[in-house]
Motif scaffolding. Sequence first.
Motif, PDB file in Angstrom:
ATOM      1  N   MET A   1      65.919  84.287 -14.610  1.00 33.27           N
ATOM      2  CA  MET A   1      65.835  85.136 -15.079  1.00 33.27           C
ATOM      3  C   MET A   1      64.735  86.266 -16.704  1.00 33.27           C
ATOM      4  O   MET A   1      64.379  85.470 -16.985  1.00 33.27           O
ATOM      5  CB  MET A   1      67.013  85.729 -15.148  1.00 33.27           C
ATOM      6  CG  MET A   1      67.766  87.038 -16.222  1.00 33.27           C
ATOM      7  SD  MET A   1      69.399  87.696 -16.317  1.00 33.27           S
ATOM      8  CE  MET A   1      70.478  86.756 -15.141  1.00 33.27           C
TER       9      MET A   1
ATOM     10  N   ASP B   1      65.609  98.408 -19.462  1.00 28.86           N
ATOM     11  CA  ASP B   1      66.988  98.171 -18.774  1.00 28.86           C
ATOM     12  C   ASP B   1      67.757  97.975 -19.721  1.00 28.86           C
ATOM     13  O   ASP B   1      69.289  97.376 -19.575  1.00 28.86           O
ATOM     14  CB  ASP B   1      66.711  96.143 -18.811  1.00 28.86           C
ATOM     15  CG  ASP B   1      65.319  96.029 -18.351  1.00 28.86           C
ATOM     16  OD1 ASP B   1      65.417  96.413 -17.464  1.00 28.86           O
ATOM     17  OD2 ASP B   1      65.287  94.818 -18.628  1.00 28.86           O
TER      18      ASP B   1
ATOM     19  N   VAL C   1      66.592  96.930 -10.696  1.00 27.64           N
ATOM     20  CA  VAL C   1      67.565  95.560 -10.862  1.00 27.64           C
ATOM     21  C   VAL C   1      66.479  95.046  -9.464  1.00 27.64           C
ATOM     22  O   VAL C   1      66.569  93.305  -9.928  1.00 27.64           O
ATOM     23  CB  VAL C   1      69.262  95.403 -10.651  1.00 27.64           C
ATOM     24  CG1 VAL C   1      69.394  93.817 -11.043  1.00 27.64           C
ATOM     25  CG2 VAL C   1      69.480  96.266 -12.038  1.00 27.64           C
TER      26      VAL C   1
ATOM     27  N   ARG D   1      65.119  91.885 -13.426  1.00 31.93           N
ATOM     28  CA  ARG D   1      65.540  91.958 -14.613  1.00 31.93           C
ATOM     29  C   ARG D   1      67.040  91.868 -14.579  1.00 31.93           C
ATOM     30  O   ARG D   1      67.306  93.119 -13.771  1.00 31.93           O
ATOM     31  CB  ARG D   1      64.531  92.638 -15.927  1.00 31.93           C
ATOM     32  CG  ARG D   1      63.538  91.967 -16.286  1.00 31.93           C
ATOM     33  CD  ARG D   1      62.935  92.720 -17.125  1.00 31.93           C
ATOM     34  NE  ARG D   1      62.684  94.346 -17.148  1.00 31.93           N
ATOM     35  CZ  ARG D   1      62.015  94.672 -16.677  1.00 31.93           C
ATOM     36  NH1 ARG D   1      60.637  94.647 -16.347  1.00 31.93           N
ATOM     37  NH2 ARG D   1      62.005  96.155 -16.869  1.00 31.93           N
ATOM     38  N   PRO D   2      67.965  91.895 -15.285  1.00 36.11           N
ATOM     39  CA  PRO D   2      69.179  92.456 -15.182  1.00 36.11           C
ATOM     40  C   PRO D   2      69.415  93.631 -16.544  1.00 36.11           C
ATOM     41  O   PRO D   2      68.084  94.206 -17.049  1.00 36.11           O
ATOM     42  CB  PRO D   2      70.042  91.040 -16.743  1.00 36.11           C
ATOM     43  CG  PRO D   2      69.395  91.267 -17.314  1.00 36.11           C
ATOM     44  CD  PRO D   2      67.624  90.645 -16.133  1.00 36.11           C
TER      45      PRO D   2
ATOM     46  N   VAL E   1      77.168  94.296 -17.052  1.00 35.29           N
ATOM     47  CA  VAL E   1      75.522  93.724 -17.271  1.00 35.29           C
ATOM     48  C   VAL E   1      75.352  93.594 -15.421  1.00 35.29           C
ATOM     49  O   VAL E   1      76.492  92.932 -15.144  1.00 35.29           O
ATOM     50  CB  VAL E   1      75.196  92.035 -17.473  1.00 35.29           C
ATOM     51  CG1 VAL E   1      73.799  91.936 -16.821  1.00 35.29           C
ATOM     52  CG2 VAL E   1      75.572  92.592 -18.948  1.00 35.29           C
TER      53      VAL E   1
ATOM     54  N   VAL F   1      73.499  92.633 -12.055  1.00 37.85           N
ATOM     55  CA  VAL F   1      72.297  91.441 -12.534  1.00 37.85           C
ATOM     56  C   VAL F   1      72.216  91.267 -10.699  1.00 37.85           C
ATOM     57  O   VAL F   1      73.202  91.243  -9.803  1.00 37.85           O
ATOM     58  CB  VAL F   1      73.090  89.866 -12.856  1.00 37.85           C
ATOM     59  CG1 VAL F   1      71.734  89.198 -11.935  1.00 37.85           C
ATOM     60  CG2 VAL F   1      73.467  89.732 -13.922  1.00 37.85           C
TER      61      VAL F   1
ATOM     62  N   GLU G   1      69.646  86.065  -8.825  1.00 40.85           N
ATOM     63  CA  GLU G   1      69.969  86.058 -10.114  1.00 40.85           C
ATOM     64  C   GLU G   1      70.793  85.325 -10.459  1.00 40.85           C
ATOM     65  O   GLU G   1      71.337  84.251 -10.878  1.00 40.85           O
ATOM     66  CB  GLU G   1      69.342  86.799 -11.025  1.00 40.85           C
ATOM     67  CG  GLU G   1      67.695  87.045 -10.651  1.00 40.85           C
ATOM     68  CD  GLU G   1      66.730  86.167 -10.872  1.00 40.85           C
ATOM     69  OE1 GLU G   1      66.906  85.407 -12.124  1.00 40.85           O
ATOM     70  OE2 GLU G   1      65.882  85.152 -10.157  1.00 40.85           O
ATOM     71  N   TYR G   2      72.120  85.884  -9.665  1.00 42.04           N
ATOM     72  CA  TYR G   2      73.439  85.520  -9.655  1.00 42.04           C
ATOM     73  C   TYR G   2      74.248  84.109  -9.241  1.00 42.04           C
ATOM     74  O   TYR G   2      74.402  83.310 -10.047  1.00 42.04           O
ATOM     75  CB  TYR G   2      74.576  86.750  -9.596  1.00 42.04           C
ATOM     76  CG  TYR G   2      75.232  86.813  -9.882  1.00 42.04           C
ATOM     77  CD1 TYR G   2      76.505  86.034 -10.923  1.00 42.04           C
ATOM     78  CD2 TYR G   2      76.338  86.461  -8.700  1.00 42.04           C
ATOM     79  CE1 TYR G   2      77.756  86.112 -11.162  1.00 42.04           C
ATOM     80  CE2 TYR G   2      78.225  85.578  -8.875  1.00 42.04           C
ATOM     81  CZ  TYR G   2      79.020  85.608 -10.372  1.00 42.04           C
ATOM     82  OH  TYR G   2      79.610  85.228 -10.009  1.00 42.04           O
TER      83      TYR G   2
END
Length: 92
Positions: free
Chosen positions: A1, A9, A27, A32-33, A45, A47, A51-52
């Motif tokens: 990430m 952000d 996103v 990026r979160p 947040v 995400v 990425e999660y």
Amino acid sequence: MRPLKLDEDIRPLSEFRAEIASFVKQVNDTKRPLVLTQHGRGAVVVVDIAEYSAMRDRLETIDDIAASRAQLAAGEGVSHDEAKARVLGRLA
């Protein structure tokens, strides 16, 4: 990430509500979160799903390592030679 860019952000929840599609695109594009604030404090947040998923995989690996270390500390481990013999025995 990727790390946060503080000027891009972190956004208030009210702004997110008004422009959801553009923030979801941000996103997904930046990986990026996005930190959403409510009443001036961090609330949630957002995400990217990939990425999660990667974060979940890393956390599961860390949990497995911690469990293995605990088992070894409790004397529940086996030596390399014994583990190898067990595996080879199952393959035969």
